[in-house]
Design a protein around this motif. Structure first.
Motif, PDB file in Angstrom:
ATOM      1  N   ASP A  94     -49.774  24.703  75.825  1.00  0.00           N
ATOM      2  CA  ASP A  94     -49.000  25.111  76.989  1.00  0.00           C
ATOM      3  C   ASP A  94     -49.258  26.584  77.300  1.00  0.00           C
ATOM      4  OD1 ASP A  94     -47.505  26.649  75.193  1.00  0.00           O
ATOM      5  OD2 ASP A  94     -45.808  25.255  75.154  1.00  0.00           O
ATOM      6  N   GLU A  95     -48.451  27.141  78.205  1.00  0.00           N
ATOM      7  CA  GLU A  95     -48.667  28.517  78.652  1.00  0.00           C
ATOM      8  C   GLU A  95     -48.373  29.557  77.582  1.00  0.00           C
ATOM      9  OE1 GLU A  95     -47.281  29.286  82.824  1.00  0.00           O
ATOM     10  OE2 GLU A  95     -46.581  27.219  82.654  1.00  0.00           O
ATOM     11  N   ASP A  96     -47.720  29.142  76.494  1.00  0.00           N
ATOM     12  CA  ASP A  96     -47.432  30.047  75.382  1.00  0.00           C
ATOM     13  C   ASP A  96     -48.380  29.815  74.205  1.00  0.00           C
ATOM     14  OD1 ASP A  96     -45.229  31.285  76.667  1.00  0.00           O
ATOM     15  OD2 ASP A  96     -43.991  29.538  76.177  1.00  0.00           O
ATOM     16  N   SER A  97     -49.481  29.113  74.448  1.00  0.00           N
ATOM     17  CA  SER A  97     -50.470  28.777  73.410  1.00  0.00           C
ATOM     18  C   SER A  97     -49.912  27.842  72.340  1.00  0.00           C
ATOM     19  CB  SER A  97     -51.013  30.041  72.725  1.00  0.00           C
ATOM     20  OG  SER A  97     -51.748  30.831  73.613  1.00  0.00           O
ATOM     21  N   GLN A  98     -48.800  27.163  72.648  1.00  0.00           N
ATOM     22  CA  GLN A  98     -48.230  26.233  71.693  1.00  0.00           C
ATOM     23  C   GLN A  98     -48.892  24.859  71.825  1.00  0.00           C
ATOM     24  OE1 GLN A  98     -46.003  27.101  69.207  1.00  0.00           O
ATOM     25  NE2 GLN A  98     -46.652  29.093  70.022  1.00  0.00           N
ATOM     26  N   PRO A  99     -49.280  24.247  70.715  1.00  0.00           N
ATOM     27  CA  PRO A  99     -49.980  22.961  70.772  1.00  0.00           C
ATOM     28  C   PRO A  99     -49.115  21.852  71.369  1.00  0.00           C
ATOM     29  CG  PRO A  99     -50.252  23.995  68.626  1.00  0.00           C
ATOM     30  CD  PRO A  99     -49.206  24.779  69.340  1.00  0.00           C
ATOM     31  N   ILE A 100     -49.721  21.057  72.215  1.00  0.00           N
ATOM     32  CA  ILE A 100     -49.098  19.859  72.769  1.00  0.00           C
ATOM     33  C   ILE A 100     -49.671  18.621  72.103  1.00  0.00           C
ATOM     34  CG2 ILE A 100     -48.838  18.459  74.860  1.00  0.00           C
ATOM     35  CD1 ILE A 100     -48.940  21.113  76.451  1.00  0.00           C
ATOM     36  N   GLY A 101     -50.972  18.579  71.978  1.00  0.00           N
ATOM     37  CA  GLY A 101     -51.625  17.437  71.359  1.00  0.00           C
ATOM     38  C   GLY A 101     -53.079  17.743  71.064  1.00  0.00           C
ATOM     39  N   ALA A 102     -53.663  16.955  70.182  1.00  0.00           N
ATOM     40  CA  ALA A 102     -55.056  17.152  69.790  1.00  0.00           C
ATOM     41  C   ALA A 102     -55.741  15.800  69.649  1.00  0.00           C
ATOM     42  CB  ALA A 102     -55.151  17.923  68.477  1.00  0.00           C
ATOM     43  N   ALA A 103     -57.049  15.813  69.780  1.00  0.00           N
ATOM     44  CA  ALA A 103     -57.848  14.606  69.597  1.00  0.00           C
ATOM     45  C   ALA A 103     -59.190  15.005  69.002  1.00  0.00           C
ATOM     46  CB  ALA A 103     -58.045  13.872  70.925  1.00  0.00           C
ATOM     47  N   GLU A 104     -59.726  14.146  68.164  1.00  0.00           N
ATOM     48  CA  GLU A 104     -60.996  14.421  67.494  1.00  0.00           C
ATOM     49  C   GLU A 104     -61.903  13.199  67.557  1.00  0.00           C
ATOM     50  OE1 GLU A 104     -60.670  16.057  63.563  1.00  0.00           O
ATOM     51  OE2 GLU A 104     -58.758  17.022  63.995  1.00  0.00           O
ATOM     52  N   ARG A 105     -63.186  13.453  67.589  1.00  0.00           N
ATOM     53  CA  ARG A 105     -64.188  12.403  67.472  1.00  0.00           C
ATOM     54  C   ARG A 105     -65.348  12.924  66.621  1.00  0.00           C
ATOM     55  NH1 ARG A 105     -60.511  10.175  69.273  1.00  0.00           N
ATOM     56  NH2 ARG A 105     -60.402   8.463  70.803  1.00  0.00           N
TER      57      ARG A 105
END
Length: 483
Positions: free
Chosen positions: A19-30
């Motif tokens: 988000d705008e505060d550099s806080q993680p929302i979600g991640a994905a890896e391959r």
């Protein structure tokens, strides 16, 4: 607004939505794999990067509604890879990766040319991009003749995202074609490597907007846009953005496949004779220096593989308390070495083995050998007047508290562990995307993470490890003469 960081690694791609505060929302890896068709060769198909990226994007889009508010993307990539494109923008062969050593002869020839080190600020290492093109010139002339553009891996993703040939300064500094002090392509270096300026991408700073997401991708990803694409960064420069290392005195130790000791610099202080890398930072007007060892956690993973254990099991056997230096010595050169030896052919070794040597002795030796290799880089950086009050420890190896205390003791510098797990190249790339999209000052975005613990050197063992390091230093010429 949300922002996306793309960390294009050697073994897979990781996407982080913040988000705008550099806080993680979600991640994905391959994940994907490298091919090794001959000893010392390491290649990847760029199509695998695109497929992995698209699959990870689909996961984020389907699981996080905030993805629809995407406004900026930054890409960080493994450096030095040579992606050769024809005049239609299609890859002509697999990308030759950073850990490919086939061009060691060409690297030595380029390194010996007049002005090459002076302009590039670096030794020409076999893993750098320019010697790879010299190898293609000599061994695959039909492909070389068709090469219209040469892109680094991150720049290839930028090309996919924007449709433009554009690269950032930090990544381009590892090609041996960039005038690192002046932050521009050098005609002298290009001539030395038989390349042309029109084969190079357009240069931007990592924090700048390199372009906008292509309309076709806006539609495919369900976005209204516009979405700014940042210049991006080489992976270590992006990691520096992720932990807020942008000023003199700030830096980090990274225990990944390779080991990195990085120091941000306010000015340009090349020292190629030390085998340090001196590269442009992603922040305009700033640089960074780093020492790189090629086998850090790779050494521990190798030992785990041949002993039938996993790395956590091996390090757990050592207990919680730091022990004095062991009698077994390990040289961590499984894939050759960069800093300080610039030796693609040296290989690792154990010495001091006896009938009493057990698995835990080998583990201690591996951890100590990697730590001593980092000390080599530390001493080279100190010689350029870099100063460290403390360093931040990142990478998979930082999960071992024993290893972190060992490194802190051998370097004589406190090591801080961030409280959050999101502070590496993916976060740094997302911050670059945020900077490009909003025009905010980098200082307001590239902040230092909250620290959960700072591990101090064990002063009672400092002298013992200093003495052991002196013995480690003399081991290299001895073992080199036997190989």
């Amino acid at each position: 607004m949300t922002f996306l960081g793309v960390d294009l690694g050697t073994s897979g791609v990781r996407l982080l939505l913040v988000d705008e505060d550099s806080q993680p929302i979600g991640a994905a890896e391959r994940a994907y794999h490298a091919a090794h068709p001959h000893p010392g060769w390491s290649e990847q198909n760029p199509a695998d990067w695109i497929a992995a990226l698209e699959e990870a994007i689909a996961e984020l889009r389907d699981n996080y509604p905030q993805f629809s508010a995407l406004r900026g993307i930054g890409v960080a990539g493994h450096m030095h890879g040579a992606t050769l494109l024809n005049d239609a923008g299609r890859p002509l062969r697999p990308c030759i990766l950073w850990n490919d050593t086939r061009s060691h002869t060409e690297a030595a020839r380029l390194d010996a040319k007049d002005q090459v080190r002076a302009i590039s600020g670096n030794i020409v290492f076999p893993g750098f991009t320019a010697p790879k093109l010299e190898w293609v010139h000599e061994h695959e002339p039909e492909i070389y003749a068709k090469t219209a553009k040469v892109l680094l891996p991150a720049a290839y993703l930028n090309f996919y995202l924007t449709g433009d040939y554009v690269a950032d300064m930090s990544d381009s500094a590892g090609t041996s074609w960039l005038d690192v002090g002046r932050r521009t392509w050098s005609d002298t270096l290009l001539d030395a490597g038989n390349m042309r300026r029109d084969q190079m991408p357009r240069l931007v700073e990592g924090t700048e907007e390199a372009g906008r997401l292509r309309p076709a991708l806006l539609d495919a990803w369900g976005l209204t846009g516009p979405v700014s694409i940042a210049g991006g960064a080489g992976d270590n420069a992006a990691a520096a953005c992720g932990i807020g290392a942008q000023d003199e005195g700030q830096g980090f130790v990274s225990l990944g496949t390779s080991g990195v000791l990085l120091a941000s610099r306010a000015g340009y202080h090349p020292a190629p004779e030390t085998a340090l890398h001196t590269f442009c930072h992603t922040i305009p007007g700033r640089w960074y220096q780093m020492g790189v060892m090629l086998s850090a956690t790779d050494s521990l993973n190798w030992l785990a593989r041949i002993t039938g254990q996993n790395p956590i099991e091996l390090t757990t056997e050592l207990g919680q308390n730091l022990q004095k230096p062991g009698s077994v010595r390990y040289l961590p050169y499984l894939s050759g070495e960069r800093t300080p030896h610039n030796d693609a052919e040296i290989r690792g070794s154990f010495t001091g083995l006896s009938t009493e040597t057990g698995r835990s002795d080998l583990t201690r030796a591996v951890l100590e050998g990697v730590a001593f290799g980092l000390r080599d880089s530390f001493e080279a950086l100190v010689a350029t007047n870099a100063k460290f009050d403390q360093l931040i420890a990142i990478g998979g190896g930082s999960a071992s508290r024993y290893w972190i205390e060992l490194i802190a003791t051998i370097l004589g510098v406190p090591l801080s562990l961030p409280i959050s797990g999101e502070f590496g190249a993916a976060l740094g790339a997302a911050r670059l995307g945020m900077t490009a999209a909003t025009g905010a000052a980098p200082d307001s975005i590239m902040t230092i993470p909250e620290v959960r613990e700072t591990i101090e050197p064990d002063q009672a063992l400092r002298q013992a490890f200093d003495d052991a390091y002196d013995k480690f230093r003399v081991s290299y010429p001895a073992i080199r003469s036997c190989q």
